[in-house]
Write a protein that holds these residues in place. Structure first.
Motif, PDB file in Angstrom:
ATOM      1  N   GLU A  76      87.342  46.702 101.200  1.00 43.45           N
ATOM      2  CA  GLU A  76      88.701  46.186 101.001  1.00 43.45           C
ATOM      3  C   GLU A  76      89.730  47.143 101.592  1.00 43.45           C
ATOM      4  N   LEU A 103      92.683  54.869  99.493  1.00 39.95           N
ATOM      5  CA  LEU A 103      93.680  54.338 100.437  1.00 39.95           C
ATOM      6  C   LEU A 103      94.589  55.441 100.969  1.00 39.95           C
ATOM      7  N   SER A 146      95.356  45.112  96.717  1.00 44.11           N
ATOM      8  CA  SER A 146      93.897  45.210  96.800  1.00 44.11           C
ATOM      9  C   SER A 146      93.339  45.064  95.386  1.00 44.11           C
ATOM     10  N   VAL A 155     101.479  49.430  99.106  1.00 42.24           N
ATOM     11  CA  VAL A 155     100.118  48.998  98.815  1.00 42.24           C
ATOM     12  C   VAL A 155      99.895  49.204  97.316  1.00 42.24           C
ATOM     13  N   ILE A 178     101.042  44.690  99.800  1.00 39.71           N
ATOM     14  CA  ILE A 178      99.624  44.359  99.955  1.00 39.71           C
ATOM     15  C   ILE A 178      98.926  44.713  98.648  1.00 39.71           C
ATOM     16  N   VAL A 184      92.809  46.501 104.226  1.00 41.07           N
ATOM     17  CA  VAL A 184      94.195  46.953 104.009  1.00 41.07           C
ATOM     18  C   VAL A 184      94.676  47.731 105.232  1.00 41.07           C
ATOM     19  N   LYS A 185      93.844  48.651 105.695  1.00 36.98           N
ATOM     20  CA  LYS A 185      94.198  49.496 106.852  1.00 36.98           C
ATOM     21  C   LYS A 185      94.467  48.628 108.091  1.00 36.98           C
ATOM     22  N   TRP A 226      95.376  45.451 108.221  1.00 36.99           N
ATOM     23  CA  TRP A 226      96.582  44.624 108.105  1.00 36.99           C
ATOM     24  C   TRP A 226      97.856  45.472 108.230  1.00 36.99           C
ATOM     25  N   THR A 255      97.329  48.606  93.919  1.00 34.57           N
ATOM     26  CA  THR A 255      95.972  48.319  93.452  1.00 34.57           C
ATOM     27  C   THR A 255      95.874  48.708  91.979  1.00 34.57           C
TER      28      THR A 255
END
Length: 785
Positions: free
Chosen positions: A655, A689, A720, A678, A718, A659-660, A662, A680
């Protein structure tokens, strides 16, 4: 009308839950300290080792301020490694040790939550200030009034369980008990609060008084929408208590600023200017209000609102205007401060001499009778300094029309003798009820603002009974039918023990989710609700005071349960999210009452001045899509458990790679890293991340847990979700309030990355969300990219 037995049961339950929380915090800290060698302790961020003393000074309240740094003799860099020591934390300065034995010895906690301290253990105090290279510990005067600090040349700072907050909450509950259940043989206490109508309403001893209708009200801010105006009229016309429900992006702080202006100004609805105590659950919420108050224009007669911020200056925003509004700075600049400053200089000179750093001391500290005499002089100077400083503080606060503080710091000695007309508590749904009582006793009227559909207070304790019941529920749910699938409508749910980052919700404590009974969830999310919850008062039911199941039951929520929705007003226009991002939380969490302001309902990333796609396809797919869902179902992007037992946390490397990818596409299309966040639910995923993304995008790209983003917003967010496993376990993802916060941080673009085949089985809410994403977002399959 609450009976005496009900009042006793309620207060007793609050005490019990607070004690459990205090014990849980002490146990977690002491276990970690005792089981970790010093090197590992430093890696976990609970310790700064190999420090030297840079200086010793005097702070507000006569506290001894010990400044420590990393000496060049022991370290190649003066910069501290990553750590969790923050201003306000309880900490101990002790001798540096590289072995585990000293650590184990020092970690044994007393009942109070403060570890035992021998003569050579150094000193305990509160973290006063932290920079990248220095940490300042404020040691209370009693610790040093009769003897030297006796600090070693090479020392370390260890974080301890903080019992001060719990002591203040316990004291507030003790006062509440004495106020609502007066004892015939109790002595007259002049410091004891009075039983006001406000206290009686909050404790269910009498219903709220009839509201005073406010009709011809002139608003200072002409941009307020009708729901904001109604909330202000409601708060002004409520004699004892009013709640303002502010869903994400609806301008709750904006509304509170107008309310403060109305209350502090003579108007048709307000015959005399009132004195306010404005509190919040966090320093950030208090500073946000302070920043906006300081930016207000002067009144008609040319005077500005007199505001003072109470609290640790090191915890206040580092903006010059805000620092200037703090009690410490204002006190230092007042006319009476000069005398106090002279005494402070004498005191610091005496302490320098005692430590061998005074003028002409040549590094030698006085000994014997001379040393004893100097310590007596220090005690006398300290007492004089506290008296003079107390007069300065009284003068500054007495001259302030609005005093701002966290709920906890409103119980400090500086505010002890101050009284107010109205208390406003922002983020009231993030504060445990006991901490709210600290400021409540200081006023006749209370206004609560918050959103019960966002994150509740973080609670780390859990009743053994509840935990056992939760395990039993898990075992029952996990039973399978002969076909190998879960029997009936039961779902496989996760045990709580592994998920230490998430608060324990009432739903999980009872071993089941209440989603099935929520009309917002049983209805089709695409259809508006046909009926809203009814007001219990209209149905003839009576308000009742019930002991809370957990500390997550906040005062805001309890009042709504006791008196029905009529106790609050909801803000209904959101100014943050694109309409497509807002539609699911609006319909499922807020009964379809949220509407989108025209300025935001269609805004996208491509409307940003810095956005620049290389092709039309990129502009549409990257910059022109409000909601993207990367579904990892079937990709075998399984999660991994980092650490073990209760200290474990989840991460998902595959995942993280999505993320990286996108983020690289967003940045490539001109979106700035500072415009992206980001989020999570898991700390291990945050760490992963950070290691992946920081080198390329720098600190401007924000990476954090859901808790850290509450109250914030970014152009692109974003999420995750991390959880992906064959057992279909989702942990605390099933807390709908946590997910509500995560999905409502985005302004123009929301990207969700997760395994729908795992997540949809977590709860009815998650099932609805996954179905909505499949039907309404731009769905992409991670394994195909």
């Amino acid at each position: 009308m609450a009976t005496e037995d009900q009042l006793k049961a309620f207060i007793s339950r609050q005490h019990y839950l607070l004690d459990k929380e205090r014990e849980a915090e002490i146990e977690r800290t002491s276990l970690l300290l005792s089981n970790c060698p010093p090197k590992l302790l430093e890696q976990k961020g609970l310790c700064l080792a190999g420090l030297g003393i840079a200086s010793v000074g005097i702070g507000l309240g006569g506290k001894t301020l010990v400044e420590l740094e990393r000496p060049t003799a022991y370290h190649t860099s003066p910069l501290f490694p990553p750590h969790t020591l923050r201003p306000g934390d309880l900490a101990r300065i002790e001798e540096h040790s590289s072995g585990a034995s000293a650590q184990k010895k020092s970690a044994k906690p007393k009942k109070s939550g403060v570890p035992e301290k021998s003569k050579n253990d150094g000193a305990e105090g509160v973290v006063y200030k932290v920079t990248d290279t220095k940490i300042v510990i404020a040691v209370d005067p009693p610790e040093t009034s009769g003897e030297d600090l006796n600090l070693p040349d090479r020392c370390r700072v260890v974080k301890l369980a903080n019992s001060v907050t719990y002591d203040r909450m316990d004291k507030a509950l003790d006062q509440l008990e004495k106020v609502v259940i007066p004892s015939s043989d109790a002595k007259e206490d002049k410091f004891l609060p009075k039983q006001t109508p406000l206290v009686r309403v909050l404790m269910g001893m009498m219903p709220p008084s009839e509201r005073v209708p406010i009709k011809d009200l002139s608003f200072f801010d002409q941009s307020l929408n009708p729901s904001q105006q109604e909330a202000i009229r409601f708060a002004l016309g409520s004699p004892e208590v009013a709640c303002i429900h502010g869903p994400p992006g609806t301008g709750k702080t904006h509304t509170l600023i107008e309310l403060i202006r109305q209350l502090t100004t003579v108007t048709s609805a307000n015959p005399k200017p009132l004195r306010l105590l404005v509190c919040g659950a966090s320093n950030l919420s208090v500073d946000n209000i302070l920043e906006r108050l300081l930016a207000l224009p002067a009144t008609v007669n040319g005077t500005k609102l007199k505001v003072t911020r109470v609290g640790n200056p090191a915890r206040v925003m580092a903006h010059e205007d805000i620092i200037d509004a703090t009690l410490e700075v204002k006190a230092s600049r007042s006319d009476q401060a000069a005398l106090a400053k002279d005494v402070k200089n004498e005191l610091e000179a005496a302490l320098d001499t005692l430590s061998g750093k005074g003028k002409g001391a040549k590094g030698k500290a006085p000994r014997g009778l001379e040393r004893k005499k100097m310590w007596e002089e220090v005690r006398a100077l300290r007492k004089e300094y506290r008296q003079r400083e107390g007069g300065v503080v009284e003068s500054v606060l007495g001259d302030s029309q609005v005093v701002l503080a966290t709920c906890h710091s409103s119980g400090g000695r500086q505010v002890r003798s101050q009284n107010f007309d109205v208390v406003i508590i922002d983020e009231a749904t993030q504060a445990v009820e006991a901490v709210c009582w600290i400021p409540i006793f200081k006023a006749q009227k209370l206004i609560l603002a918050g959103d019960p559909m966002q994150l509740p207070p973080t609670i780390i304790s859990m009743d053994k009974k509840d935990k056992k019941r939760g395990k039993e529920a898990t075992n029952v749910v996990a039973k399978k039918s002969p076909g190998g699938k879960p029997a009936g409508k039961t779902l496989v749910v996760d045990k709580r023990e592994d998920d230490v980052e998430g608060p324990i919700t009432d739903e999980e404590q009872s071993g089941a989710s209440d989603d099935e009974g929520d009309p917002a969830l049983t209805a089709d999310p695409e259809e508006p609700l046909k009926s809203a919850p009814k007001d219990p008062r209209k149905a003839g039911s009576k308000p009742g005071l019930r002991p809370p199941r957990s500390l997550e039951t906040t005062l805001f929520e309890r009042l709504e349960k006791m008196y029905g929705p009529g106790i609050k007003r909801m803000l209904t226009v959101q100014y943050r999210m694109h309409a497509q991002i807002a539609v699911f939380p609006s319909k499922v969490m807020y009964h379809s009452k949220l509407t989108n302001h025209s300025s935001v309902e269609a805004h996208l990333l491509r409307d940003l001045p810095n956005a620049k796609a290389e092709s039309e396809d990129d502009e549409k797919e990257i910059l022109g899509t409000p909601v993207v869902f990367y579904d990892t179902a079937g990709c075998e992007y399984f999660e991994r458990l980092e650490g073990d037992g209760d200290e474990g946390s989840r991460c998902n490397e595959n995942e993280a790679s999505v993320v990286k990818m996108w983020i690289e596409q967003l940045v490539g299309a001109g979106v700035l890293p500072s415009q992206i966040a980001v989020i999570t639910p898991y700390q291990a995923q945050v760490t992963l991340l950070t290691s992946l993304l920081r080198p390329a995008h720098g600190p401007q790209l924000e990476i954090g847990t859901v808790d850290g983003m509450q109250g914030r917003e970014k152009e692109a967010v974003i999420i995750s979700l991390v959880r992906s496993n064959d057992k279909r376990e989702v942990g605390f993802l099933k807390d709908k309030r946590r997910l509500n916060v995560a999905m409502t941080r985005a302004r123009r673009h929301l990207c969700v990355i997760g395994d729908s085949s795992t997540v949809q089985h977590g709860s009815p809410f998650l099932k609805k969300w996954m179905a909505w994403l499949e039907a309404n977002s731009d769905v992409r399959y991670a394994g195909l990219d």
